[in-house]
Design a protein around this motif. Structure first.
Motif, PDB file in Angstrom:
ATOM      1  N   TYR A   1      28.103  49.708 -29.872  1.00 51.63           N
ATOM      2  CA  TYR A   1      29.015  49.161 -28.859  1.00 51.63           C
ATOM      3  C   TYR A   1      29.423  47.744 -29.223  1.00 51.63           C
ATOM      4  O   TYR A   1      30.601  47.375 -29.175  1.00 51.63           O
ATOM      5  CB  TYR A   1      28.338  49.188 -27.484  1.00 51.63           C
ATOM      6  N   PHE A   2      28.435  46.937 -29.595  1.00 49.85           N
ATOM      7  CA  PHE A   2      28.763  45.542 -29.878  1.00 49.85           C
ATOM      8  C   PHE A   2      29.464  45.381 -31.217  1.00 49.85           C
ATOM      9  O   PHE A   2      30.312  44.514 -31.370  1.00 49.85           O
ATOM     10  CB  PHE A   2      27.505  44.679 -29.799  1.00 49.85           C
TER      11      PHE A   2
ATOM     12  N   GLY B   1      32.833  46.293 -30.320  1.00 51.75           N
ATOM     13  CA  GLY B   1      33.358  45.443 -29.258  1.00 51.75           C
ATOM     14  C   GLY B   1      33.554  43.993 -29.653  1.00 51.75           C
ATOM     15  O   GLY B   1      34.461  43.324 -29.144  1.00 51.75           O
ATOM     16  N   VAL B   2      32.717  43.463 -30.517  1.00 52.76           N
ATOM     17  CA  VAL B   2      32.846  42.045 -30.867  1.00 52.76           C
ATOM     18  C   VAL B   2      33.689  41.862 -32.125  1.00 52.76           C
ATOM     19  O   VAL B   2      34.536  40.971 -32.192  1.00 52.76           O
ATOM     20  CB  VAL B   2      31.446  41.418 -31.075  1.00 52.76           C
TER      21      VAL B   2
ATOM     22  N   GLU C   1      37.710  46.477 -27.019  1.00 55.27           N
ATOM     23  CA  GLU C   1      36.872  46.726 -25.838  1.00 55.27           C
ATOM     24  C   GLU C   1      37.062  48.131 -25.316  1.00 55.27           C
ATOM     25  O   GLU C   1      36.113  48.815 -24.958  1.00 55.27           O
ATOM     26  CB  GLU C   1      37.190  45.697 -24.758  1.00 55.27           C
TER      27      GLU C   1
ATOM     28  N   ILE D   1      33.996  50.979 -25.314  1.00 55.03           N
ATOM     29  CA  ILE D   1      33.477  51.619 -24.106  1.00 55.03           C
ATOM     30  C   ILE D   1      33.745  53.114 -24.139  1.00 55.03           C
ATOM     31  O   ILE D   1      32.943  53.926 -23.673  1.00 55.03           O
ATOM     32  CB  ILE D   1      34.064  50.959 -22.826  1.00 55.03           C
TER      33      ILE D   1
END
Lengths: 532, 537
Positions: free
Chosen positions: A147-148, A151-152, A159, A163
């Motif tokens: 996820y990170f 996401g990052v 994002e 998700i």
């Protein structure tokens, strides 16, 4: 080396490496990168040691078992066989190469590296676990770093993509959790209630679940694994996640994470509920064929280079599902028909997983190399790269041909095995899936034409198109080399895989026969009651 | 027997038997008195109230630890009633005493770190806190319908005051008023239910309820057509209203978001954990007391399914409502509601299994379901307190408790962000964190109970779906904290790594991780505590 030690080190070495990253000075990014590269390389070397130590004739190499949660019969139980071993080595290899491709990451380097190594631990754990609970834990542990990482360090819609990936996988794993509990109670909460080997053994004797329950359990498991695979209706997370993820993470996603779906089906779903698997075989085959054709058409329609490669994954993983599911039985006796063809399909599916792991990793890397230079991926704005970056373009052409399935490269073997064995299941479907190969050739050749051929590059940042550097060439050359070796001499893999796959298929066929008899008897009783 | 002899016996019974068993609660009582005395004597400069409170809570924890050792050493589960049968002492009671004392210790530590209450008010605040905790301990050990009511009130009244403790803040007073009015209403309904139940069954002793209920059922049809059973069921229903208020189950949850938003984060954390824990202890006591007798099986199964239905409603509504919140405390209030729903699943599974025809065979499974609940509560303490602690610490710098206050916090205070991450993922129920193990236990029991009552499949699927829903809002907090940039005008949160605050929150996070990686010790303890319930009747 002691198997328990060797298998544990494969799982926990990256985690220890991640913890030790905390003592590095944050400003010294290169030192941390080299350290992480060293850790992944060492893990890869250990996986090769495991390969050398493994004897295919012996079947499963099971490590000593340790207690974890004894009151629930949950154990720390690791093992490896011909099905998981190639995937373990693939994980080691792809992680090392992806780490080598991570030099382009410059934001929060330490956080990135820690998450990356945590991810590798999770992936290794999934392939090495023989305890269902442990498998599930590792399966879920990967979600957090992924996820990170998307996401990052991802692209503009990171994002949303992160998700979406998380939700799809979590939804699937909740279903898997319910199936896991069903097995726990079906096994009578005895000592082996999470032991995948013992459960498979019980299922092959027809003593684990009734036919009806098997169908439910299989569907629950299958949905969870199909999301990861990804198969047609639940594949929509993949283009988003792949496109938004940074290049190394796309490599991992395509190279390793997708294989977990196929691995789960062949390691858990088929052996534990053979009746359910056979019952759904037609549906699975249909989903596989639809994935192949749909993925290929979708790839044809893309203008984003990375999205095209992402859809090609959907199409290629369709062959995996197809090869696994072509299990034909005689309706009256319950005997498996043409068992050799089914095993050939299984072998083809396993080979396709490895081959896709190599070619798709390579394709994502090649897309990443140009993206790092010109910061766009619009196929219509490329052209003429062959003249500007000759070595890079040559290597890319090789890897794209491997993805296309050109004879002599790895992609060909898997596809041809699957298509040939599909003929015994249904000639019509074999024709359809073979037609997918033409579509694949269509989108790959067309993409290559638009990117590498042509007179000159007319897109943005033409000045940035410098020839690829040594690190990039090395990564691509290693992948291409493996693609050639596997294409020319596939026995490297088949020798390891065949005995395990044969054992799995025989046990599943046996289990089906028992459950079939049980179902027939139940149907007969119902009929008799109706007549009375 | 002469009256004086009766008194003699009572005194003897109280001093020799009851008071030693009551030592944990006595510790807390003595602490309250000491704190007030210290201020009265003007010695609070030398000996701040929080120090007295820490010592008091720690000694209560030590006492309950000794009680636990004593019970654990016994060859078979011990169950003693004391104070003339008003309270019961067994390992379930001791589990809750230890749980609540530990939580009290953590809360006092948190409040002294965050500085709410200030030095002036701290004896008052801690007295309320300790008083409420005594009530909660008694909730988990009550053995009489009368004690049921008294202990709920004893836990509630200090809670009302604590919610309104931030004097001069309108929101705080409003929240306290809402809480009081709602609480008083629920208490009244519950008291009426108690009177109905005790009146029909002719006893307030919870140890005799199931027997009397079976006797009442034996005369008539045993269904709701029988007037006695109908009245008793109505009584149970009304008592459940009171408990549902304490547990913030739908549709009695309306006070919860408002009270949490108005109260300080520390108090909200206390309410969301300790108050829930006490209420669960009481709910389990009541359910065990009612079930298990011959002839009441269908009625109790229906009761269990009803609880399962309420659990479905509660977690669905809690999760859906949490999605729209921007105030973190309000969001966690809805999350608390949802988690109460998950935990009620375990109680409902326990009721269904223990009232099924094959009840004796599945005694181990009944114990398992309670083990799941107790384990979940224990993990819940750490993960939820961790989340509230982060909110409280951030509030001390930014004076706000909304999503905007934690936006981009990773650039300024990575420790708090990592703690929040662990707590949030554990609240979703992802391995390797403790929340997953707790959820796994509860789901397993629910699936097991579905073998006897197919409706429980619906509850199980609902729980699974809710786990997925809940990801949305938990991860939104993490997204805001990790993925977004800190706005330029936001107040900085320069919490250093080497500080007590970091150490405190990291300890909580470490426990959450430990409970997920090595659940064995705690699950065995929870199992021991759950086993004693089987001997309750």
């Amino acid at each position: 080396m002691n198997p328990l030690f060797l298998l544990s080190i494969l799982i926990f070495l990256p985690l220890v490496g991640a913890a030790l990253l905390l003592i590095f000075d944050e400003r010294n990014a290169d030192a941390m990168r080299f350290w992480s590269l060293g850790v992944t390389l060492l893990t890869f070397i250990f996986s090769v040691v495991l390969w050398c130590q493994y004897n295919p004739a012996e079947g499963m190499l099971v490590a000593d078992v340790c207690e974890w949660i004894p009151s629930w019969n949950i154990y720390y139980r690791l093992g490896v066989d011909g099905i998981s071993l190639p995937l373990v080595v693939l994980t080691g290899l792809v992680s090392t190469l992806a780490m080598a491709a991570s030099w382009s990451i410059t934001k929060h380097v330490r956080g990135y590296l820690i998450l990356f190594l945590m991810l590798e631990s999770g992936m290794m754990g999934v392939f090495l676990s023989l305890d269902f609970f442990l498998f599930y834990v590792f399966w879920e542990v990967m979600l957090l770093p992924m996820y990170f990482l998307i996401g990052v360090w991802g692209g503009p819609r990171k994002e949303y993509a992160a998700i979406k990936f998380f939700l799809y996988t979590l939804a699937g794993s909740v279903l898997m959790l319910i199936a896991m509990l069903m097995f726990y109670f079906a096994s009578g909460s005895q000592a082996d209630s999470f032991n995948l080997l013992a459960l498979a053994q019980k299922a092959s004797q027809g003593g684990l679940m009734s036919p009806g329950t098997q169908i439910t359990a299989f569907l629950l498991l299958f949905i969870g694994f199909a999301i990861k695979l990804p198969a047609f209706p639940v594949h929509t997370w993949l283009p988003d996640a792949h496109v938004e993820a940074p290049t190394p993470i796309s490599m991992i996603l395509a190279g390793v994470l997708l294989k977990m779906g196929g691995y789960g089906i062949i390691r858990i779903a088929f052996p534990l509920c053979p009746y359910g698997a056979q019952y759904c075989a037609w549906g699975l085959v249909a989903i596989g064929v639809v994935s192949i054709i749909y993925g290929a058409f979708a790839a044809l329609a893309q203008t984003d280079f990375k999205r095209l490669v992402a859809y090609s994954s959907v199409s290629h993983m369709g062959y995996v599902l197809l090869g696994l599911a072509i299990w034909k039985i005689n309706e009256t006796t319950g005997e498996t028909m043409n068992s050799d063809y089914w095993q050939m399909g299984l072998n083809g599916a396993m080979f396709q997983m490895i081959a896709h792991g190599i070619s798709s990793t390579g394709m994502f890397f090649m897309v990443g190399v140009v993206y790092d230079r010109v910061h766009h991926r619009d196929l219509n704005k490329f052209g003429g790269l062959m003249g500007l970056m000759p070595l890079y373009s040559g290597l890319a052409a090789g890897l794209f041909f491997a993805g296309l399935g050109l004879p002599g490269l790895c992609g060909f073997i898997g596809e041809v095995f699957v298509v040939i064995s599909t003929w015994s299941f249904s000639p019509m479907l074999a024709v359809l899936s073979a037609a997918g190969v033409i579509l694949t050739a269509g989108y790959i050749l067309w993409a290559m034409q638009r990117v590498y051929l042509g007179a000159e590059y007319r897109g943005p940042h033409p000045e940035a198109l410098t020839p690829s550097n040594g690190r990039e060439n090395a990564v691509a050359a290693i992948l291409l080399g493996i693609a050639i070796v596997l294409g020319v001499y596939p026995a490297v893999l088949f020798d390891v895989m065949e005995p395990s796959i044969k054992a799995m298929a025989t046990a599943a066929a046996e289990g089906y026969r028992h459950s079939h008899a049980e179902a027939q008897a139940a149907a007969g009783q119902a009929q008799a009651a109706l007549n009375r | 027997m002469l009256f004086s002899q009766l008194i003699q016996k009572l005194i003897q019974d109280t001093t020799e038997k009851s008071l030693p068993l009551f030592s944990v609660e006595l510790c807390l009582c003595v602490t309250i008195v000491l704190m007030l005395l210290v201020r009265l004597l003007g010695a609070d400069r030398l000996l701040p109230a929080c120090v007295v409170a820490v010592i008091g809570a720690a000694s209560a924890l030590a006492c309950s630890w000794m009680q636990y050792r004593e019970l654990y050493g016994a060859p078979e589960p011990v169950s003693t009633t004391f104070f003339t049968g008003m309270l019961i002492h067994d390992s379930f009671t001791v589990y809750f005493r230890a749980f609540l004392s530990l939580f009290l210790l953590l809360t006092v530590a948190l409040t002294s770190l965050t500085g709410i209450p200030d030095e002036e008010d701290s004896p008052d605040f801690y007295s309320l806190l300790f008083g409420a905790t005594i009530g909660m301990m008694m909730m988990a050990s009550s053995n009489s319908l009368l004690m049921l009511f008294l202990s709920v009130e004893m836990a509630s009244v200090p809670s009302y005051a604590m919610v309104g403790f931030l004097k001069g803040r309108k929101a705080s007073s409003e929240a306290a008023l809402k809480y009081v009015v709602y609480g008083a209403g629920a208490a009244g309904v519950m008291l009426y239910g108690i009177s109905l139940l005790a009146g029909v069954l002719g006893t307030a002793d919870m140890g005799m309820l199931s027997e009397r209920l079976a006797a009442a059922a034996a005369g008539g049809s045993g269904g709701l057509g029988d007037p006695e059973i109908r009245t008793a069921s109505l009584g149970i229903l009304l008592i459940m209203v009171g408990l549902a208020f304490k547990l913030s189950l739908v549709p009695f949850h309306f006070w919860c978001p408002d009270a949490f938003e108005g109260a300080s984060a520390e108090v909200a954390g206390f309410l969301s954990i300790a108050s829930k824990a006490g209420a669960f202890g009481l709910l389990v006591r009541l359910c065990v007391a009612l079930s298990g007798a011959e002839g009441t099986g269908p009625l109790m199964t229906a009761f269990g399914c009803g609880l399962g239905f309420v659990a479905c409603l509660t977690m669905t509504l809690g999760n859906l409502a949490a999605y729209g919140q921007t105030n973190l405390k309000r969001m966690l209030a809805y999350s608390t509601i949802a988690h109460a729903g998950y935990m009620v699943m375990a109680v409902s599974a326990m009721l269904v299994m223990s009232s099924s025809a094959a009840g004796a065979a599945s005694a181990a499974e009944v114990t398992r379901s309670m083990e799941g609940l107790l384990y979940y509560l224990f993990v819940y303490m750490f993960m939820n307190l961790g989340a509230f602690a982060v909110i409280a610490l951030v509030r001390n710098y930014t004076f706000g408790e909304t999503l905007d206050d934690v936006r981009g916090l990773i650039s300024q205070s990575p420790t708090l962000c990592v703690v929040m991450l662990i707590c949030m993922f554990s609240l979703v129920g992802l391995p390797p964190f403790g929340g997953f193990i707790g959820k796994f236990f509860i789901f397993a029991s629910t699936l097991k109970s579905a073998e006897t009552e197919p409706f429980m499949y619906v509850v199980l699927v609902c729980g699974g779906l809710n786990t997925v829903f809940s990801l949305f809002y938990y991860i939104r907090v993490l997204r805001v904290m990790f993925l977004e940039a800190r706005p330029a005008d936001a107040r900085p949160v320069p919490l250093p790594f080497a500080s007590w605050e970091s150490a405190f929150t990291l300890t909580l996070a470490a426990f959450v991780l430990l409970l997920g990686v090595a659940p064995y010790v705690m699950s065995t303890t929870a199992n021991t505590a759950a086993q004693s319930l089987a001997f309750f009747n």
